[in-house]
Scaffold this motif. Structure first.
Motif, mmCIF file in Angstrom:
data_model
loop_
_atom_site.group_PDB
_atom_site.id
_atom_site.type_symbol
_atom_site.label_atom_id
_atom_site.label_comp_id
_atom_site.label_asym_id
_atom_site.label_seq_id
_atom_site.Cartn_x
_atom_site.Cartn_y
_atom_site.Cartn_z
ATOM 1 N N PRO A 6 1.143 -1.669 0.153
ATOM 2 C CA PRO A 6 -0.205 -0.060 -0.183
ATOM 3 C C PRO A 6 0.991 1.798 0.150
ATOM 4 C CG PRO A 6 -0.697 -1.459 1.833
ATOM 5 C CD PRO A 6 0.555 -1.562 1.375
ATOM 6 N N GLY A 7 2.054 1.312 0.478
ATOM 7 C CA GLY A 7 2.698 2.282 0.928
ATOM 8 C C GLY A 7 3.630 2.922 -0.001
ATOM 9 N N GLN A 8 4.086 1.711 -1.241
ATOM 10 C CA GLN A 8 4.782 2.501 -2.634
ATOM 11 C C GLN A 8 3.364 2.658 -3.240
ATOM 12 O OE1 GLN A 8 6.282 -1.998 -3.215
ATOM 13 N NE2 GLN A 8 8.150 -1.208 -2.344
ATOM 14 N N ARG A 9 2.760 1.602 -3.425
ATOM 15 C CA ARG A 9 1.209 2.461 -4.492
ATOM 16 C C ARG A 9 0.866 3.466 -4.374
ATOM 17 N NH1 ARG A 9 -3.106 -0.630 -4.100
ATOM 18 N NH2 ARG A 9 -2.704 -2.140 -2.193
ATOM 19 N N ALA A 10 0.655 3.884 -3.263
ATOM 20 C CA ALA A 10 0.435 5.421 -2.711
ATOM 21 C C ALA A 10 1.877 6.448 -3.090
ATOM 22 C CB ALA A 10 0.123 5.366 -1.190
ATOM 23 N N LYS A 11 2.721 5.647 -2.622
ATOM 24 C CA LYS A 11 4.000 6.704 -3.182
ATOM 25 C C LYS A 11 4.054 6.887 -4.385
ATOM 26 C CE LYS A 11 9.044 7.689 -2.784
ATOM 27 N NZ LYS A 11 9.831 6.449 -2.158
ATOM 28 N N TRP A 12 3.748 6.428 -5.434
ATOM 29 C CA TRP A 12 3.972 6.283 -6.916
ATOM 30 C C TRP A 12 2.867 7.172 -7.681
ATOM 31 C CZ3 TRP A 12 4.365 0.206 -7.791
ATOM 32 C CH2 TRP A 12 5.539 -0.037 -7.236
ATOM 33 N N ILE A 13 1.966 7.095 -7.150
ATOM 34 C CA ILE A 13 0.924 8.309 -7.239
ATOM 35 C C ILE A 13 1.446 9.680 -7.293
ATOM 36 C CG2 ILE A 13 -1.671 8.440 -7.660
ATOM 37 C CD1 ILE A 13 -2.388 5.599 -6.687
ATOM 38 N N ARG A 14 1.376 9.328 -6.033
ATOM 39 C CA ARG A 14 1.314 10.778 -5.378
ATOM 40 C C ARG A 14 2.894 11.288 -6.464
ATOM 41 N NH1 ARG A 14 2.751 9.256 -0.363
ATOM 42 N NH2 ARG A 14 0.363 9.344 0.532
ATOM 43 N N VAL A 15 3.540 10.662 -6.495
ATOM 44 C CA VAL A 15 4.697 11.814 -7.716
ATOM 45 C C VAL A 15 4.757 11.563 -8.526
ATOM 46 C CG1 VAL A 15 6.784 10.866 -6.187
ATOM 47 C CG2 VAL A 15 6.256 9.115 -7.378
ATOM 48 N N LEU B 276 8.641 4.325 -12.774
ATOM 49 C CA LEU B 276 9.448 3.599 -12.595
ATOM 50 C C LEU B 276 10.609 3.504 -12.119
ATOM 51 C CD1 LEU B 276 10.074 1.247 -15.357
ATOM 52 C CD2 LEU B 276 10.635 2.940 -16.879
ATOM 53 N N GLU B 277 11.390 4.778 -12.081
ATOM 54 C CA GLU B 277 12.595 4.671 -11.655
ATOM 55 C C GLU B 277 12.556 4.156 -9.912
ATOM 56 O OE1 GLU B 277 13.928 8.818 -11.863
ATOM 57 O OE2 GLU B 277 14.347 8.392 -13.570
ATOM 58 N N GLU B 278 11.644 4.575 -9.946
ATOM 59 C CA GLU B 278 10.787 4.162 -7.694
ATOM 60 C C GLU B 278 11.068 2.721 -7.945
ATOM 61 O OE1 GLU B 278 10.486 5.402 -4.869
ATOM 62 O OE2 GLU B 278 10.376 7.764 -5.286
ATOM 63 N N ILE B 279 9.992 2.206 -8.838
ATOM 64 C CA ILE B 279 10.166 1.015 -9.104
ATOM 65 C C ILE B 279 11.493 -0.255 -9.160
ATOM 66 C CG2 ILE B 279 8.258 -1.158 -10.115
ATOM 67 C CD1 ILE B 279 6.217 0.747 -11.095
ATOM 68 N N GLN B 280 12.273 0.356 -9.850
ATOM 69 C CA GLN B 280 13.192 -0.411 -10.369
ATOM 70 C C GLN B 280 14.058 -0.303 -8.830
ATOM 71 O OE1 GLN B 280 14.226 1.630 -13.783
ATOM 72 N NE2 GLN B 280 13.485 0.009 -14.938
ATOM 73 N N ASP B 281 14.072 0.963 -8.643
ATOM 74 C CA ASP B 281 14.856 1.202 -7.055
ATOM 75 C C ASP B 281 14.896 -0.098 -6.048
ATOM 76 O OD1 ASP B 281 16.679 2.660 -8.620
ATOM 77 O OD2 ASP B 281 15.869 4.696 -7.364
ATOM 78 N N ALA B 282 13.474 0.145 -6.203
ATOM 79 C CA ALA B 282 12.750 -1.145 -5.134
ATOM 80 C C ALA B 282 13.015 -2.713 -5.471
ATOM 81 C CB ALA B 282 10.904 -0.643 -5.180
ATOM 82 N N GLY B 283 13.553 -3.029 -6.391
ATOM 83 C CA GLY B 283 13.368 -4.111 -7.235
ATOM 84 C C GLY B 283 11.497 -4.745 -7.325
ATOM 85 N N VAL B 284 10.361 -4.124 -7.464
ATOM 86 C CA VAL B 284 9.623 -4.370 -7.190
ATOM 87 C C VAL B 284 9.143 -6.161 -7.381
ATOM 88 C CG1 VAL B 284 6.634 -3.941 -6.067
ATOM 89 C CG2 VAL B 284 8.508 -2.380 -5.798
ATOM 90 N N TYR B 285 8.815 -5.989 -8.778
ATOM 91 C CA TYR B 285 8.675 -6.399 -9.843
ATOM 92 C C TYR B 285 9.182 -7.846 -10.198
ATOM 93 C CZ TYR B 285 4.468 -3.543 -9.418
ATOM 94 O OH TYR B 285 2.898 -3.006 -8.941
ATOM 95 N N ARG B 286 10.627 -7.302 -9.908
ATOM 96 C CA ARG B 286 11.641 -8.339 -10.287
ATOM 97 C C ARG B 286 11.416 -9.349 -9.786
ATOM 98 N NH1 ARG B 286 16.477 -5.761 -8.114
ATOM 99 N NH2 ARG B 286 15.819 -4.028 -9.549
ATOM 100 N N ARG B 287 11.728 -10.271 -11.088
ATOM 101 C CA ARG B 287 11.829 -11.791 -10.759
ATOM 102 C C ARG B 287 12.516 -12.038 -10.801
ATOM 103 N NH1 ARG B 287 10.329 -14.487 -16.402
ATOM 104 N NH2 ARG B 287 8.215 -13.499 -16.011
#
Length: 217
Positions: free
Chosen positions: A53-62, A201-212
């Motif tokens: 939840p925190g990640q998704r909210a942050k991504w929307i905010r930015v 995209l940068e936030e996601i890649q930095d956090a590695g959220v969807y990385r297999r």
């Protein structure tokens, strides 16, 4: 009466340009004061989101920092229990008793509306804007179709004359981007650029959220 407010729900896992462009298109077409993006914490009719939840909210905010017509509304993330839309609308209605609220949903979502918790109660708090897409011709259940026809208005201006209870059909220009495709690309280590804001995209890649994770040797 105040200008209407749009409500766009979803998992936003992750938020992408399809969500954002649709929200802006509808804000302009319906003359909305703003569109609130409402991420779901525990969607009742689908699996749990991958991102927190925190990640998704942050991504929307930015993602919406420079767009005054869009606003994050995190009430479902802060509420315990399943994320029932009727509860969200009731909460908004208590805060905004005289403001027209417009729940924005696609035909694919409306096709399952009769399975939602207290779905007829949605009309007691908001209008529904049915967003049509050229690639979707899903038939609505009879009970839902009856409500749509009974409440349907052809002019978006009618939504500004009442706080709730109407249905308006809107067909914005198509822009086909899906969160599923973005997650698949990122899991495979492929590029998802131009499908979502660079800052997200940068936030996601930095956090590695969807990385297999690689298979063990």
């Amino acid at each position: 009466m105040p200008a209407p407010i749009g409500i766009l729900g979803g998992t936003f896992d992750p938020v992408h340009n399809g969500h954002l462009r649709l929200a802006v298109e509808l804000a302009e077409a319906l003359e909305l004061a703003e569109v609130r993006l409402v991420p779901s914490a525990r969607p009742p009719h689908r699996g749990a989101p991958i991102a927190s939840p925190g990640q998704r909210a942050k991504w929307i905010r930015v993602a919406i920092t420079d767009e005054p017509r869009l606003r994050l509304d995190d009430r479902e993330l802060l509420r315990r229990g399943p994320s029932y839309t009727v509860d969200t609308l009731a909460s908004l209605r208590r805060e905004l008793p005289d403001t027209p609220l417009c729940l924005l949903m696609g035909r694919d979502v409306m096709a399952a509306l009769d399975k939602w918790h207290e779905w007829r109660g949605l009309f007691e708090h908001a209008h529904i804007v049915l967003v049509e897409r050229p690639d979707t011709d899903t038939e609505l259940p009879a009970a839902v179709a009856d409500e749509v026809e009974r409440r349907r208005v052809g002019d978006a201006a009618d939504l500004r004359g009442a706080t709730h209870g109407l249905v308006h059909v809107c067909t914005p220009p198509p822009l086909t981007i899906s969160g599923t495709r973005i997650r698949e690309l990122l899991a495979a280590g492929r590029s998802a650029r131009y499908l979502l804001p660079d800052v997200v995209l940068e936030e996601i890649q930095d956090a590695g959220v969807y990385r297999r994770e690689p298979a063990p040797a």
